[in-house]
Design an enzyme around this catalytic site. Structure first.
Site, mmCIF file in Angstrom:
data_model
loop_
_atom_site.group_PDB
_atom_site.id
_atom_site.type_symbol
_atom_site.label_atom_id
_atom_site.label_comp_id
_atom_site.label_asym_id
_atom_site.label_seq_id
_atom_site.Cartn_x
_atom_site.Cartn_y
_atom_site.Cartn_z
ATOM 1 N N ASP A 13 14.490 12.316 -1.548
ATOM 2 C CA ASP A 13 13.473 11.986 -2.368
ATOM 3 C C ASP A 13 12.143 11.274 -1.626
ATOM 4 O O ASP A 13 11.428 10.582 -2.581
ATOM 5 C CB ASP A 13 13.635 11.388 -3.490
ATOM 6 N N GLU A 14 11.817 11.361 -0.438
ATOM 7 C CA GLU A 14 11.082 10.515 0.205
ATOM 8 C C GLU A 14 9.498 11.135 0.051
ATOM 9 O O GLU A 14 8.532 10.386 0.314
ATOM 10 C CB GLU A 14 11.072 10.424 1.799
ATOM 11 N N LYS A 16 8.818 14.635 0.814
ATOM 12 C CA LYS A 16 8.887 15.907 1.670
ATOM 13 C C LYS A 16 7.933 17.026 1.068
ATOM 14 O O LYS A 16 7.263 17.653 1.824
ATOM 15 C CB LYS A 16 10.269 16.356 2.009
ATOM 16 N N LYS A 18 5.709 17.020 -0.875
ATOM 17 C CA LYS A 18 4.133 16.576 -1.169
ATOM 18 C C LYS A 18 3.472 16.820 0.549
ATOM 19 O O LYS A 18 2.581 17.515 0.583
ATOM 20 C CB LYS A 18 3.907 15.213 -1.436
ATOM 21 N N ALA A 39 18.243 19.748 -4.090
ATOM 22 C CA ALA A 39 17.126 19.346 -3.725
ATOM 23 C C ALA A 39 15.924 19.363 -4.900
ATOM 24 O O ALA A 39 16.217 20.564 -5.447
ATOM 25 C CB ALA A 39 16.450 20.082 -2.451
ATOM 26 N N GLY A 40 15.236 18.648 -4.706
ATOM 27 C CA GLY A 40 14.020 18.705 -5.932
ATOM 28 C C GLY A 40 12.841 18.197 -5.074
ATOM 29 O O GLY A 40 12.583 17.076 -4.902
ATOM 30 N N HIS A 41 12.011 19.134 -4.898
ATOM 31 C CA HIS A 41 10.685 18.858 -3.904
ATOM 32 C C HIS A 41 9.576 19.007 -5.028
ATOM 33 O O HIS A 41 9.287 19.976 -5.312
ATOM 34 C CB HIS A 41 10.431 19.634 -2.801
ATOM 35 N N THR A 128 25.188 16.102 -7.337
ATOM 36 C CA THR A 128 24.313 16.606 -8.399
ATOM 37 C C THR A 128 24.936 17.853 -9.063
ATOM 38 O O THR A 128 24.484 18.474 -10.264
ATOM 39 C CB THR A 128 23.304 17.504 -7.606
ATOM 40 N N GLN A 223 17.054 16.620 1.302
ATOM 41 C CA GLN A 223 17.728 15.424 1.473
ATOM 42 C C GLN A 223 17.305 14.269 2.475
ATOM 43 O O GLN A 223 16.210 14.543 2.653
ATOM 44 C CB GLN A 223 19.381 15.894 1.526
ATOM 45 N N GLY A 414 -0.525 8.869 -3.025
ATOM 46 C CA GLY A 414 -0.615 9.171 -4.209
ATOM 47 C C GLY A 414 0.085 10.705 -4.429
ATOM 48 O O GLY A 414 0.281 11.246 -3.329
HETATM 49 P P1 GDP Z 1 11.355 14.909 -1.944
HETATM 50 O O1 GDP Z 1 12.427 15.481 -2.531
HETATM 51 O O2 GDP Z 1 11.351 14.364 -0.717
HETATM 52 O O3 GDP Z 1 10.203 16.230 -1.865
HETATM 53 O O4 GDP Z 1 10.654 13.914 -3.156
HETATM 54 P P2 GDP Z 1 10.611 14.106 -4.620
HETATM 55 O O5 GDP Z 1 9.666 15.119 -4.999
HETATM 56 O O6 GDP Z 1 12.228 14.206 -5.209
HETATM 57 O O7 GDP Z 1 10.292 12.694 -4.958
HETATM 58 C C1 GDP Z 1 9.009 12.167 -4.471
HETATM 59 C C2 GDP Z 1 8.097 11.706 -5.862
HETATM 60 O O8 GDP Z 1 7.202 10.935 -5.305
HETATM 61 C C3 GDP Z 1 7.748 12.898 -6.330
HETATM 62 O O9 GDP Z 1 7.245 12.574 -7.681
HETATM 63 C C4 GDP Z 1 6.139 13.032 -5.701
HETATM 64 O O10 GDP Z 1 5.375 13.713 -6.474
HETATM 65 C C5 GDP Z 1 5.880 11.441 -5.564
HETATM 66 N N1 GDP Z 1 4.819 11.194 -4.462
HETATM 67 C C6 GDP Z 1 4.929 11.830 -3.281
HETATM 68 N N2 GDP Z 1 4.228 10.981 -2.451
HETATM 69 C C7 GDP Z 1 3.582 10.198 -3.152
HETATM 70 C C8 GDP Z 1 2.751 8.903 -2.996
HETATM 71 O O11 GDP Z 1 2.084 8.735 -1.974
HETATM 72 N N3 GDP Z 1 2.421 8.049 -4.204
HETATM 73 C C9 GDP Z 1 3.115 8.438 -5.197
HETATM 74 N N4 GDP Z 1 2.476 7.510 -6.051
HETATM 75 N N5 GDP Z 1 3.714 9.312 -5.423
HETATM 76 C C10 GDP Z 1 4.318 10.268 -4.617
HETATM 77 P P1 IMO Z 2 15.837 16.032 -1.892
HETATM 78 O O1 IMO Z 2 15.738 17.324 -1.061
HETATM 79 C C1 IMO Z 2 18.270 12.497 -3.327
HETATM 80 C C2 IMO Z 2 22.585 12.991 -3.152
HETATM 81 C C3 IMO Z 2 23.233 13.185 -4.737
HETATM 82 C C4 IMO Z 2 24.540 12.357 -4.233
HETATM 83 C C5 IMO Z 2 24.902 13.031 -2.993
HETATM 84 C C6 IMO Z 2 25.675 14.338 -2.893
HETATM 85 O O2 IMO Z 2 15.089 16.312 -3.125
HETATM 86 O O3 IMO Z 2 15.396 14.714 -1.086
HETATM 87 P P2 IMO Z 2 25.231 16.670 -3.335
HETATM 88 O O4 IMO Z 2 24.870 17.572 -4.670
HETATM 89 O O5 IMO Z 2 24.215 17.149 -2.392
HETATM 90 O O6 IMO Z 2 26.769 17.351 -2.930
HETATM 91 O O7 IMO Z 2 25.134 15.435 -3.776
HETATM 92 O O8 IMO Z 2 23.275 13.460 -2.299
HETATM 93 N N1 IMO Z 2 21.413 14.211 -2.939
HETATM 94 C C7 IMO Z 2 20.188 13.804 -3.099
HETATM 95 N N2 IMO Z 2 19.653 12.519 -3.342
HETATM 96 N N3 IMO Z 2 17.326 13.729 -2.862
HETATM 97 C C8 IMO Z 2 18.190 14.963 -2.694
HETATM 98 O O9 IMO Z 2 17.284 15.909 -2.102
HETATM 99 C C9 IMO Z 2 19.299 14.872 -2.646
HETATM 100 N N4 IMO Z 2 20.211 15.958 -2.600
HETATM 101 C C10 IMO Z 2 21.510 15.334 -2.735
HETATM 102 O O10 IMO Z 2 22.376 12.351 -5.549
HETATM 103 O O11 IMO Z 2 24.431 11.050 -4.246
HETATM 104 MG MG MG Z 3 13.673 15.117 -4.308
#
Ligand code: GDP
Ligand code: IMO
Ligand code: MG
Length: 427
Positions: A13-14, A16, A18, A39-41, A128, A223, A414
């Site tokens: 959830d860094e 990626k 975006k 994953a949830g991007h 998950t 991840q 953002g």
């Molecule tokens: P991913 O799994 O690495 O793609 O990240 P996620 O989408 O799960 O979580 C990142 C969250 O941060 C999402 O809600 C993005 O829209 C948000 N996001 C990404 N970059 C930024 C940023 O620079 N600032 C803010 N406020 N939100 C961001």
């Molecule tokens: P993105 O791509 C954050 C975590 C789960 C759990 C562990 C194992 O959006 O960054 P799993 O269902 O993969 O066997 O769960 O890994 N996890 C994540 N945490 N972002 C993710 O994906 C994740 N995918 C798995 O919460 O701790």
């Molecule tokens: Mg995510």
């Protein structure tokens, strides 16, 4: 032939999604190489806000072809609903292809994972519950079913019969639950076969041709490094490798093809699920970061555990991935804090720990050693040029660069695509 890998450098959830959406403007191919619908991007662009689980985040550009690589495990039902949603929102998904070597998530993977997690009680991984671990387990046990098996329904029948017979024994004899029906699963997966057959192919051939034509390729990780089965906080992690090394394995390219490895770091730390997190803040500051940053899981909506930036983990992440540069995301989430801490080391019983430990039990005992920097207390969401960031924000970024061990080529301030400071282009 630029080939850039975008790697989650922390616990996922860094941001990626975006970063890939932003970089994909120049890409011809965008390949998801690992994970599944765990994953949830999140992508926020002129077409709206999207939460992608299996579809590569480059899908929004008409000039880019999207590939779900061999390293991904696919729940066909999730992919169908994701594509339907994208189509209903006028996103063209006709340039999406699926590797014939990707594995399928089957209903018994999800059932078994639920039963296993429940039976672990307080020791559960906090997955998950999407069947990811059991699907990768079957891949290495050689009992998995692959997308390529959908192309021949007799092969599908044989593979399913073999696998289900064994899985049903575990479901009934170990867990005392009802067996799953072969006929139901077979007829369901025959429908998926009809839906996906036109998209399934040897995507390694497509990528090889792209490299021959000198076309830019973006490899999208899922991840984060600290969830890696080898290098993460085992057993509290996921079941496929989010590392740069697997960007090659999971897409069918060679390590020599990579021209840039980009590590995506949040400007602080979050984690969902169980497992050690030395810098976790179980106080008002942690709550403030969660609320201001809306740190809730994209897939499960679980609150994310929030904490200060962990530079011990970050250095380790750079070392095992060979990052050429970093994208620092969510800097704006820290805009209002008067003081910001960075963890620069760990201690156990007063003794300094230099390197990120292999054992989750050891990491659990690590006490963070912090240095403190002043916050900038100004909004950064509209800044597009590095020099226009508040000087204290520049100082924070500079310190992160020193500690991470590579330059920050991108700084995200953002959610929206354009809310990015580009200091060096990746392609
Ligand atoms: P991913 O799994 O690495 O793609 O990240 P996620 O989408 O799960 O979580 C990142 C969250 O941060 C999402 O809600 C993005 O829209 C948000 N996001 C990404 N970059 C930024 C940023 O620079 N600032 C803010 N406020 N939100 C961001
Ligand atoms: P993105 O791509 C954050 C975590 C789960 C759990 C562990 C194992 O959006 O960054 P799993 O269902 O993969 O066997 O769960 O890994 N996890 C994540 N945490 N972002 C993710 O994906 C994740 N995918 C798995 O919460 O701790
Ligand atoms: Mg995510």
């Amino acid at each position: 032939m630029p080939v850039a890998a975008v790697i989650g450098a922390q616990w996922g959830d860094e941001g990626k999604g975006k970063i890939v959406d932003m970089l994909a403007e120049k890409a011809k191919y965008v390949v998801r190489f690992s994970g599944g619908d765990n994953a949830g991007h999140t992508v926020v662009n002129p077409l709206g806000e999207f939460k992608l689980r299996l579809t590569p985040s480059g899908i929004f550009y008409p000039g880019a072809t999207s590939i779900i690589g061999n390293g991904v495990v696919i729940n066909p039902e999730v992919l169908i609903s994701e594509l339907e949603e994208l189509n209903s929102r006028n996103v063209d998904t006709s340039r999406l292809f699926i590797s014939d070597r990707a594995h399928l998530i089957m209903p018994y993977h999800i059932v078994l994972e639920g039963l296993e997690e429940d039976s672990l009680g307080g020791k559960a991984i906090g997955t998950t519950r999407k069947g990811i671990g059991p699907a990768y387990g079957d891949k290495v046990a050689r009992t998995g079913i692959r997308t390529g098996d959908l192309l021949d329904k007799e092969i599908l029948r044989e593979r399913l019969a073999l696998a289900l017979d064994y899985k049903n024994k575990i479901i009934t004899k170990v867990f005392g639950k009802e067996p799953l029906s072969f006929d139901e699963i077979y007829s369901q997966y025959c429908q998926y076969a009809d839906r996906f057959s036109p998209l399934i192919r040897d995507t390694t051939v497509m990528l090889a041709a792209a490299l021959d034509r000198n076309e830019p390729v973006l490899l999208e990780g899922a991840q984060g490094v600290l969830l890696d089965p080898d290098f993460g906080t085992y057993p509290y992690g996921t079941s496929s490798s989010p590392l740069a090394g697997n960007a090659c394995l999971g897409s069918g390219l060679g390590p020599g093809n990579l021209t840039h490895v980009l590590g995506v770091f949040k400007a602080f730390q979050t984690r969902v699920g169980a497992g050690p997190m030395p810098t976790e803040l179980k106080d008002d500051i942690g709550d403030a970061i969660r609320e201001y940053g809306q740190e809730y899981g994209t897939v499960t909506r679980r609150p994310r555990r929030c904490g200060w930036f962990d530079a011990v983990a970050a250095r380790f992440s750079t070392r095992i991935n060979g990052f050429n540069s970093a994208a620092i995301t969510r800097l704006d989430v820290l805009d209002k804090l008067p003081r910001i801490k960075i963890c620069t080391g760990y201690k156990i019983n007063g003794e300094k720990i230099e390197n990120f430990p292999a054992s989750a039990i050891t990491l659990e005992k690590c006490q963070p050693v912090y240095e403190e920097l002043p916050g900038w207390e100004k909004l950064t969401g509209n800044v597009r040029i590095y020099k226009e960031l508040p000087s204290k924000a520049q100082r924070y970024v500079k310190r992160l660069e020193e500690l991470i061990g590579c330059p920050a080529s991108l700084i995200s301030v953002g959610q929206r695509r354009e809310q990015t400071i580009v200091r060096k282009s990746i392609f």
